[in-house]
Motif scaffolding. Sequence first.
Motif, PDB file in Angstrom:
ATOM      1  N   VAL A 209       0.852  -1.202   0.000  1.00  0.00           N
ATOM      2  CA  VAL A 209       0.000   0.000   0.000  1.00  0.00           C
ATOM      3  C   VAL A 209       0.880   1.241   0.000  1.00  0.00           C
ATOM      4  CG1 VAL A 209      -2.020  -0.975   1.197  1.00  0.00           C
ATOM      5  CG2 VAL A 209      -0.058  -0.215   2.535  1.00  0.00           C
ATOM      6  N   ASN A 210       0.287   2.394  -0.301  1.00  0.00           N
ATOM      7  CA  ASN A 210       0.978   3.634   0.034  1.00  0.00           C
ATOM      8  C   ASN A 210       0.354   4.131   1.346  1.00  0.00           C
ATOM      9  OD1 ASN A 210      -1.391   5.054  -0.629  1.00  0.00           O
ATOM     10  ND2 ASN A 210      -0.691   5.466  -2.712  1.00  0.00           N
ATOM     11  N   GLU A 211       0.813   5.230   1.864  1.00  0.00           N
ATOM     12  CA  GLU A 211       0.374   5.587   3.227  1.00  0.00           C
ATOM     13  C   GLU A 211      -1.108   5.959   3.284  1.00  0.00           C
ATOM     14  OE1 GLU A 211       2.439   7.344   1.449  1.00  0.00           O
ATOM     15  OE2 GLU A 211       1.432   9.287   1.273  1.00  0.00           O
ATOM     16  N   GLY A 212      -1.628   6.526   2.187  1.00  0.00           N
ATOM     17  CA  GLY A 212      -3.055   6.869   2.177  1.00  0.00           C
ATOM     18  C   GLY A 212      -3.907   5.598   2.182  1.00  0.00           C
ATOM     19  N   GLU A 213      -3.470   4.608   1.402  1.00  0.00           N
ATOM     20  CA  GLU A 213      -4.180   3.320   1.341  1.00  0.00           C
ATOM     21  C   GLU A 213      -4.105   2.598   2.694  1.00  0.00           C
ATOM     22  OE1 GLU A 213      -3.252   2.807  -3.454  1.00  0.00           O
ATOM     23  OE2 GLU A 213      -1.986   1.774  -1.994  1.00  0.00           O
ATOM     24  N   LEU A 214      -2.954   2.697   3.344  1.00  0.00           N
ATOM     25  CA  LEU A 214      -2.805   2.092   4.674  1.00  0.00           C
ATOM     26  C   LEU A 214      -3.825   2.703   5.637  1.00  0.00           C
ATOM     27  CD1 LEU A 214      -1.164   0.292   6.664  1.00  0.00           C
ATOM     28  CD2 LEU A 214       0.336   2.279   7.040  1.00  0.00           C
ATOM     29  N   VAL A 247       3.835  13.103   4.460  1.00  0.00           N
ATOM     30  CA  VAL A 247       3.702  11.826   5.158  1.00  0.00           C
ATOM     31  C   VAL A 247       4.188  11.918   6.586  1.00  0.00           C
ATOM     32  CG1 VAL A 247       4.413   9.430   5.268  1.00  0.00           C
ATOM     33  CG2 VAL A 247       4.103  10.507   3.064  1.00  0.00           C
ATOM     34  N   ASP A 248       3.351  11.427   7.487  1.00  0.00           N
ATOM     35  CA  ASP A 248       3.725  11.308   8.881  1.00  0.00           C
ATOM     36  C   ASP A 248       4.262   9.877   9.064  1.00  0.00           C
ATOM     37  OD1 ASP A 248       3.836  10.944  11.582  1.00  0.00           O
ATOM     38  OD2 ASP A 248       1.951  11.974  12.001  1.00  0.00           O
ATOM     39  N   GLU A 249       5.600   9.752   8.988  1.00  0.00           N
ATOM     40  CA  GLU A 249       6.200   8.410   9.024  1.00  0.00           C
ATOM     41  C   GLU A 249       5.902   7.677  10.314  1.00  0.00           C
ATOM     42  OE1 GLU A 249      10.419   8.332   8.028  1.00  0.00           O
ATOM     43  OE2 GLU A 249      10.051  10.216   6.960  1.00  0.00           O
ATOM     44  N   ILE A 253       4.139   4.007  10.639  1.00  0.00           N
ATOM     45  CA  ILE A 253       4.730   2.850  11.329  1.00  0.00           C
ATOM     46  C   ILE A 253       3.759   2.311  12.379  1.00  0.00           C
ATOM     47  CG2 ILE A 253       6.541   2.144  12.965  1.00  0.00           C
ATOM     48  CD1 ILE A 253       8.473   3.935  11.332  1.00  0.00           C
ATOM     49  N   LYS A 254       3.199   3.233  13.162  1.00  0.00           N
ATOM     50  CA  LYS A 254       2.262   2.829  14.212  1.00  0.00           C
ATOM     51  C   LYS A 254       1.059   2.081  13.634  1.00  0.00           C
ATOM     52  CE  LYS A 254       2.074   5.822  17.826  1.00  0.00           C
ATOM     53  NZ  LYS A 254       1.656   7.040  18.534  1.00  0.00           N
ATOM     54  N   VAL A 255       0.506   2.607  12.545  1.00  0.00           N
ATOM     55  CA  VAL A 255      -0.688   2.000  11.951  1.00  0.00           C
ATOM     56  C   VAL A 255      -0.340   0.655  11.310  1.00  0.00           C
ATOM     57  CG1 VAL A 255      -2.485   2.277  10.191  1.00  0.00           C
ATOM     58  CG2 VAL A 255      -1.831   4.222  11.626  1.00  0.00           C
ATOM     59  N   ALA A 256       0.801   0.594  10.611  1.00  0.00           N
ATOM     60  CA  ALA A 256       1.202  -0.667   9.971  1.00  0.00           C
ATOM     61  C   ALA A 256       1.414  -1.746  11.036  1.00  0.00           C
ATOM     62  CB  ALA A 256       2.474  -0.467   9.144  1.00  0.00           C
ATOM     63  N   GLN A 257       2.031  -1.375  12.152  1.00  0.00           N
ATOM     64  CA  GLN A 257       2.250  -2.365  13.228  1.00  0.00           C
ATOM     65  C   GLN A 257       0.931  -2.832  13.827  1.00  0.00           C
ATOM     66  OE1 GLN A 257       5.084  -0.127  15.607  1.00  0.00           O
ATOM     67  NE2 GLN A 257       6.807  -1.339  14.819  1.00  0.00           N
ATOM     68  N   SER A 258      -0.011  -1.895  14.027  1.00  0.00           N
ATOM     69  CA  SER A 258      -1.315  -2.288  14.598  1.00  0.00           C
ATOM     70  C   SER A 258      -2.056  -3.206  13.637  1.00  0.00           C
ATOM     71  CB  SER A 258      -2.214  -1.082  14.858  1.00  0.00           C
ATOM     72  OG  SER A 258      -1.529  -0.109  15.534  1.00  0.00           O
ATOM     73  N   LEU A 259      -2.032  -2.842  12.334  1.00  0.00           N
ATOM     74  CA  LEU A 259      -2.732  -3.672  11.345  1.00  0.00           C
ATOM     75  C   LEU A 259      -2.094  -5.060  11.291  1.00  0.00           C
ATOM     76  CD1 LEU A 259      -4.975  -3.706   9.188  1.00  0.00           C
ATOM     77  CD2 LEU A 259      -3.292  -2.914   7.518  1.00  0.00           C
ATOM     78  N   LEU A 281       6.363   5.130   0.514  1.00  0.00           N
ATOM     79  CA  LEU A 281       6.221   6.493   1.045  1.00  0.00           C
ATOM     80  C   LEU A 281       6.687   7.541   0.044  1.00  0.00           C
ATOM     81  CD1 LEU A 281       7.856   5.623   4.508  1.00  0.00           C
ATOM     82  CD2 LEU A 281       5.401   5.857   4.098  1.00  0.00           C
ATOM     83  N   GLY A 282       6.462   7.296  -1.246  1.00  0.00           N
ATOM     84  CA  GLY A 282       6.880   8.262  -2.265  1.00  0.00           C
ATOM     85  C   GLY A 282       8.373   8.542  -2.164  1.00  0.00           C
TER      86      GLY A 282
END
Length: 380
Positions: A209-214, A247-249, A253-259, A281-282
């Motif tokens: 995904v990109n960050e918006g899709e995440l 992008v808020d890296e 990271i936090k959202v990817a880890q939770s998912l 992340l572009g």
Amino acid sequence: MSAIEQDPVCLVRGSINIDEFFDVPQIVRPGQTISATSTSKRLGGKGANQAKAAASAGAVVLMDGAVGRGTEGKEVIDELCGPLRGVPDVGVDTQSGGEGRILENRIRVWQEGSTGKAMIQRAQDGENSIIILAGANFSEPSTPYTPLVPANTTHLLLANEIPFQSTLDYLSAAASAPSKVTSIYNPSPMPSADQLRAFPWHQVDWLIVNEGELGDIAGSVFDSSSVEPDIRTAVDSLTKASAHDKVDEKAAIKVAQSLHSLVPRLAESQSGRTINIICTLGAKGVLYVRSSTTSAPITKRLASAKLLRPIKDTTGAGDCFTGYLAAGLMRLQQEGKSADDEEAFEGVVKRCLTACSICVENEGAQDSYGTIAQVEARLA
Ligand code: ADP
Ligand code: NA
């Protein structure tokens, strides 16, 4: 059966489009007729882009898609499955994607209508306006189309741009194949919130995904009553950011880890299977959260590869990453390595990032994909 048909293949079930560009002084207004100053045609569609990237990276790809009838459809197949061209101006004298090529024996011809198309008006000020004709990509045959995952399939690549049911059918066919098929899913365009909540995430090995899709996925699948407030804030910051440079890296990271930790606990995932998440992340590169059989999940952030020339066109950069990843995972497997080997896996991702640098330095999507030899030359 020929040797080619027995080689391990990456099955790409996806879209094939003809992108038609019209360069115009300004975007046409309702009721207005204007003249284009020039026009050009390119092969596109996320499925075709990812297939081309995987083949450029050295994979044998079985393209499972559809084109329209007539010479137009035939020309599309010839171009897509023809010799790899590489990128002429990268300075490496090779046209070769190694053993990479796209096999056409699964491309269907839709007798009733047109190949998928995008008509793109490109104005002088950089503004554009796009009309999409789904055409053959969404044609449903009169008898239901049975997903066929040949026995030599080791990897399955799916983006959307095809009927959603087809994505589900292929994931399920791959999951029940007699030998392991690694599935790679790039949900673009994004399914609806309901589709995301009911999605068989346990059938996906790699989510790209990109960050918006995440943010969109997390926003749909996280149960709002139980999610911690700081995660909710992080999701909001991803869905609100409109461009990569904002992008808020840390949030990503936090959202990817939770998912990553949520997927094995989702109701559908009776098998407890885990998912690996890669978020591009572009200009800032990529982050991944992947499962490990020997340790806690591994989170890593890698910067994008150095550009050797100015950015020209980022179209199809995400597809370049996805195709290169599929081919890289295939190569690992063929070398008897696993994605669990972090050094080897990081090497795969670095090749993806280098391929993406070549892609953004060159015009077009598929036309800007360098071959694995060109990528290796940059890394040497
Ligand atoms: P998507 O098109 O799916 O949003 P990205 O824009 O994140 O995908 O691009 C994928 C990869 O392409 C990035 O990880 C990065 O390596 C490269 N890339 C994209 N845009 C740029 C850029 N502006 N500068 C440098 N690299 C870029
Ligand atoms: Na490009």
